[in-house]
Every structure is written in C-alpha cells, then in structure tokens.
Design an enzyme around this catalytic site. Structure first.
Site, PDB file in Angstrom:
ATOM      1  N   TYR A 137      52.428  43.735  40.472  1.00  0.00           N
ATOM      2  CA  TYR A 137      52.779  44.004  41.920  1.00  0.00           C
ATOM      3  C   TYR A 137      52.024  43.307  43.064  1.00  0.00           C
ATOM      4  O   TYR A 137      51.215  42.872  42.604  1.00  0.00           O
ATOM      5  CB  TYR A 137      51.056  45.350  42.608  1.00  0.00           C
ATOM      6  CG  TYR A 137      50.742  45.429  43.924  1.00  0.00           C
ATOM      7  CD1 TYR A 137      52.326  46.487  44.171  1.00  0.00           C
ATOM      8  CD2 TYR A 137      50.169  45.138  44.893  1.00  0.00           C
ATOM      9  CE1 TYR A 137      52.010  46.898  45.835  1.00  0.00           C
ATOM     10  CE2 TYR A 137      49.773  45.827  46.343  1.00  0.00           C
ATOM     11  CZ  TYR A 137      51.037  45.997  46.451  1.00  0.00           C
ATOM     12  OH  TYR A 137      51.181  46.520  47.867  1.00  0.00           O
ATOM     13  N   GLN A 199      50.642  53.744  46.762  1.00  0.00           N
ATOM     14  CA  GLN A 199      52.485  54.200  46.590  1.00  0.00           C
ATOM     15  C   GLN A 199      53.179  53.848  45.787  1.00  0.00           C
ATOM     16  O   GLN A 199      53.273  54.176  44.948  1.00  0.00           O
ATOM     17  CB  GLN A 199      53.346  55.181  47.617  1.00  0.00           C
ATOM     18  CG  GLN A 199      53.829  53.228  48.655  1.00  0.00           C
ATOM     19  CD  GLN A 199      52.476  53.558  49.576  1.00  0.00           C
ATOM     20  OE1 GLN A 199      51.301  53.009  49.601  1.00  0.00           O
ATOM     21  NE2 GLN A 199      53.067  52.600  50.147  1.00  0.00           N
ATOM     22  N   ASN A 222      44.241  45.006  48.106  1.00  0.00           N
ATOM     23  CA  ASN A 222      43.729  45.881  49.243  1.00  0.00           C
ATOM     24  C   ASN A 222      42.801  47.341  47.954  1.00  0.00           C
ATOM     25  O   ASN A 222      42.680  47.237  47.313  1.00  0.00           O
ATOM     26  CB  ASN A 222      44.178  46.586  50.715  1.00  0.00           C
ATOM     27  CG  ASN A 222      45.071  47.445  50.191  1.00  0.00           C
ATOM     28  OD1 ASN A 222      44.834  48.609  48.922  1.00  0.00           O
ATOM     29  ND2 ASN A 222      46.136  47.367  51.603  1.00  0.00           N
ATOM     30  N   SER A 247      39.913  39.238  48.593  1.00  0.00           N
ATOM     31  CA  SER A 247      39.004  37.946  47.899  1.00  0.00           C
ATOM     32  C   SER A 247      37.628  37.070  48.416  1.00  0.00           C
ATOM     33  O   SER A 247      37.712  37.517  49.547  1.00  0.00           O
ATOM     34  CB  SER A 247      40.544  37.170  48.418  1.00  0.00           C
ATOM     35  OG  SER A 247      40.368  35.785  47.139  1.00  0.00           O
ATOM     36  N   GLU A 336      34.105  35.845  42.110  1.00  0.00           N
ATOM     37  CA  GLU A 336      36.029  36.187  41.496  1.00  0.00           C
ATOM     38  C   GLU A 336      35.952  34.605  41.886  1.00  0.00           C
ATOM     39  O   GLU A 336      36.405  33.654  40.194  1.00  0.00           O
ATOM     40  CB  GLU A 336      36.698  36.493  42.902  1.00  0.00           C
ATOM     41  CG  GLU A 336      38.401  36.364  42.294  1.00  0.00           C
ATOM     42  CD  GLU A 336      39.129  36.315  43.843  1.00  0.00           C
ATOM     43  OE1 GLU A 336      40.404  36.780  43.355  1.00  0.00           O
ATOM     44  OE2 GLU A 336      38.793  36.699  44.981  1.00  0.00           O
ATOM     45  N   HIS A 337      35.765  33.403  42.735  1.00  0.00           N
ATOM     46  CA  HIS A 337      36.408  32.079  42.445  1.00  0.00           C
ATOM     47  C   HIS A 337      35.265  31.501  42.973  1.00  0.00           C
ATOM     48  O   HIS A 337      34.172  32.084  44.350  1.00  0.00           O
ATOM     49  CB  HIS A 337      37.156  31.462  43.737  1.00  0.00           C
ATOM     50  CG  HIS A 337      38.451  32.280  43.587  1.00  0.00           C
ATOM     51  ND1 HIS A 337      38.369  33.409  44.496  1.00  0.00           N
ATOM     52  CD2 HIS A 337      39.727  32.091  43.224  1.00  0.00           C
ATOM     53  CE1 HIS A 337      40.264  34.078  44.352  1.00  0.00           C
ATOM     54  NE2 HIS A 337      40.170  33.017  43.847  1.00  0.00           N
ATOM     55  N   GLU A 424      28.003  59.748   4.421  1.00  0.00           N
ATOM     56  CA  GLU A 424      28.658  60.317   5.448  1.00  0.00           C
ATOM     57  C   GLU A 424      29.216  61.353   5.689  1.00  0.00           C
ATOM     58  O   GLU A 424      29.432  62.460   6.242  1.00  0.00           O
ATOM     59  CB  GLU A 424      29.279  58.901   6.463  1.00  0.00           C
ATOM     60  CG  GLU A 424      29.295  57.622   6.905  1.00  0.00           C
ATOM     61  CD  GLU A 424      29.659  56.980   7.918  1.00  0.00           C
ATOM     62  OE1 GLU A 424      31.612  57.583   7.884  1.00  0.00           O
ATOM     63  OE2 GLU A 424      29.125  56.218   8.495  1.00  0.00           O
TER      64      GLU A 424
END
Length: 439
Positions: A137, A199, A222, A247, A336-337, A424
C-alpha cells in the site's frame, strides 16, 4: 500534570518531567485513541462493501473519497511509462541513489544460516522462503510517497516474492504521481491499482475481480488504513507487516544540540499530516525556548504550514533534568523515529529499549532515513515499537525449520522422546519413535 504554554505563534505544550506522575506519563504517551470506536465502525463498513461488491465498491469509493471517476482500476506498463516520462534526469538520479542505498542495506540482511548438530546424528537448520503473494500500500493523500514504494518494493524483490500487488490512491486526473510510476518501472512492476484507504486494504485481503488476494499486506497509512490492517489481521488469513499509522518523531536534545536542526527535524515530521506528532524531550527550559523560537522562524516559509501548525497543536515538549530521564520518557513513549541530539549518544544507544529507527548525532536528520540512507522507513507507530520491528527483508520471508536424523541420531534421541511422550500421555508419539528403534 502541570503545563506551560509558549507565547509563540506556533505554540507547543510544555511539561516538566519532575511534575509528571506515572499516570500523567501514561496519558501523555497515548495517541490515536478511538474511544468510541467511530473509526472502526466506518472501516468495518468499507471492508464489508469491498468484500461483497469487489471492483464496483472500489470504483464507488474512488468517487466518494478521491473525487475521481475511474474507467478502470489499474494502470498498465505502457501507461506507467507515459506517466514516468515527465520525471527529470536529476530526479531519476536521486531516486536511483535511494534505490541503490536501500538495496545495498537490505541485500546484506540475506544470510544463509548454519546447520546445527544438536546431538550426534541429529541435525537442525532453517531455510528462507518468500511470502508468495504480497500487497504493497503506497499512500497518496496529502503527500505522495514514492520513497515508501522503494522501501517496500526493494525488500520484496530481494526476498523473491512471486507476486507483488501495488495499490495507491488515484490523483484527481485518475492516475498516479509520475514518481510512483517511475519507481514501479525501476522495480519491474507492470501494474499499479488505483485504490486507496481502507478499501485498498480490504481489496488485497479478500481479492476482487481485478485485484489478487495476497498473503501479507505492507505499508503505512492514516488511522483508517491502520484500523483496516488490524481488522484484516484478526479476521482473515492475510497477515500484515505491523500497525503503521500517523508518523511521529521524538527528539532528545541537550545543550550540545543545534536548536535550528532540532526545530527542522520536528517540522519535518509535523508536515506529514495533522495527526502526526513531534515530541521534544530536552534537558533545560533554555533549549525548549530556543527550539520554539526556531520553529517560529521556519514554519511560515513551509508550503504545508497549516498542516504543520495543526500537527504541532497535537505535539508537546517535556523538560527533564538529565538525558537519562529523557531516555526513560522516550522508552515509555516508544517512538517511531528517535533522534539523539546529545553529546553522549554513543553511551545512550545501549539504553534504548523501544524505537522504530534511531538517528544519532547532530548531522543525522530523520529525513535521511526517510529517503536514501538505506534503512527502511516503514516503521511501527503509536507505541507499537514496543513489540514490532520496522520492515526488512525478514518481513517478506518465512523461516522454515528442517531436521534430519541418522541411525545414530535416533538411538541418541529416541529414549528421551519416548519418555517425554509417555509423560504427556501421547502414546502414538512414543510409538513413532519405538517402532524405529526396534528396527
């Protein structure tokens, strides 16, 4: 939680770390919260419509969200060549440098693992196989991001993925940006699908008449894209790279930091979108004031100034007494950064627990990693760096384990397996070994 507001035009909230309780910090580091599940409800509706109506739903959403009426849902190779023809030689050279550096860094991640003899006659090892069908994407809303295409397409090619499906929102002319078209050609990708938002994620997860269902979806977006990815991961057999939403950057600055550089780094992140977040954690009020003064100087000349101002209203400053305290806050925030504009960054790197990607010293801007240093910029946001890594070649492969046992090996390991199976209560397991030992 005590806060002081700057009187500057581009004000950011300022907090004193010593005044913050554990509960205050927990509240402060939260972001992108959807308490009423409004985003989830919208995204679930979009997913259901794509699942039920396929291409028709994608065409409807293109008209509704992108304001463009599409004749078809993809651009083929000839169209991509035509669109890419407007890219200048200088722009091609810059994209080629980015391509080369990103490829070089990611190619080094491909390593053949050694075979291990765990005991005489028992050999185990792992081999890498590509995820067969992947979906990329590439955002294209307020900013078009060919760099993201490079960051995803290059490791997918290195991994050897059999099919790469690319989705990017259509522009007003019903096509994609010339730079995205050029990168598609660089990567040897002959088709780009004109679908954006939740979508597009749904289309790649379920498949439509035109778009192939994929095994794993990659790419930032987003809050709607991120929500779609998390829903898809929990309701289908399609995996995702990580929850990568709006971000964010956190800059730790001491008295050795250059206020103009720090301000520029904060603004670079703020211009991504109104829901981006730029956090400054510094060791004195003086640094905070100097950075804010630089922010005020730099904002007015930015073409995306209005977006930046809204993002800064969503951002803040934390003033600590020490770099160690600043690092403690950063680990709570899990950015993130992370930028270390400090004198002792070499010492502090060992104290970093949670971060997507780290930028060291005053001459290492986050923009370098966004575009061309070589590291990947598709990174975990919203504190997901506590548990996720950024995208790499590893993201596009699976590691399959192998084992081989010789006659000596089955004698050496057999009795232990028989005992463990019996304790077992799994007697067929025991027999699978016993029948071999009898031979």
């Amino acid at each position: 939680m005590h806060t002081a507001n700057s009187k500057l035009q581009t004000a950011m909230r300022t907090y004193n770390y010593n005044d913050l309780s554990a509960a205050d910090i927990k509240t402060l580091v939260q972001r992108n919260v959807d308490p009423a599940n409004e985003i989830r409800a919208i995204v679930e509706d979009i997913i259901e419509k794509v699942k039920a109506h396929g291409d028709s739903a994608l065409l409807d959403f293109a008209l509704k969200f992108d304001k463009v009426e599409l004749d078809k849902l993809y651009l083929d190779k000839d169209e991509l060549i035509e669109i890419a023809s407007t890219v200048s030689d200088a722009q091609k050279a810059a994209l080629q440098i980015a391509y080369t550096n990103i490829f070089t860094f990611h190619q080094a991640q491909v390593k053949k693992e050694d075979k291990v003899e765990t005991m005489p006659g028992v050999t185990c090892w792992r081999e890498m196989r590509p995820v067969e069908k992947v979906g990329l994407y590439i955002p294209g809303g307020s900013a078009v991001l060919p760099s993201t295409f490079l960051m995803l397409g290059i490791p997918a090619r290195i991994a050897g993925c059999h099919e790469i499906v690319v989705c990017s929102p259509p522009q007003k002319n019903g096509k994609v940006n010339a730079f995205i078209a050029y990168v598609a050609l660089l990567l040897g990708i002959d088709r780009v699908y004109l679908a954006g938002g939740a979508q597009a994620i749904a289309a790649m997860a379920y498949g439509t008449e035109t778009i192939t269902k994929v095994d794993k979806i990659f790419g930032p977006g987003n809050q709607f894209v991120t929500k779609a990815k998390t829903i898809i991961q929990s309701t289908t057999t399609t995996a995702i790279d990580m929850p990568a939403g709006p971000s964010e950057v956190l800059v730790i600055a001491d008295e050795t930091a250059n206020p103009a550089y720090v301000a520029a780094d904060l603004l670079a992140q703020a211009e991504h979108g109104i829901d981006s977040q730029a956090i400054l954690v510094c060791t004195s009020d003086k640094i905070a004031e100097e950075v804010l003064a630089e922010v005020d100087k730099q904002v007015p000349v930015l073409p995306r100034a209005e977006i930046v101002k809204q993002a800064l209203a969503n951002s803040y400053i934390v003033v600590t007494n020490t770099v160690d305290a600043a690092m403690a806050f950063s680990n709570s925030y899990a950015p993130e950064h992370l930028i270390l504009s400090t004198a002792n960054w070499k010492v502090q790197t060992a104290n970093i627990l949670n971060a997507g990607s780290v930028f060291l010293g005053n001459l290492t801007p986050e923009s370098a990693g966004d575009y061309a240093s070589g590291t990947n910029h598709t990174l975990p946001t919203s504190s997901y760096s506590r548990a996720y890594s950024g995208v790499s070649v590893d993201s596009f492969v699976k590691k399959i384990t192998f084992q081989y046992i010789t006659p000596e090996g089955i004698k050496n390991i057999g009795a232990s397996v028989e005992i463990l199976a019996e304790l077992e209560g799994l007697h067929a397991h025991k027999n699978a070994v016993s029948i071999r030992l009898k031979e």
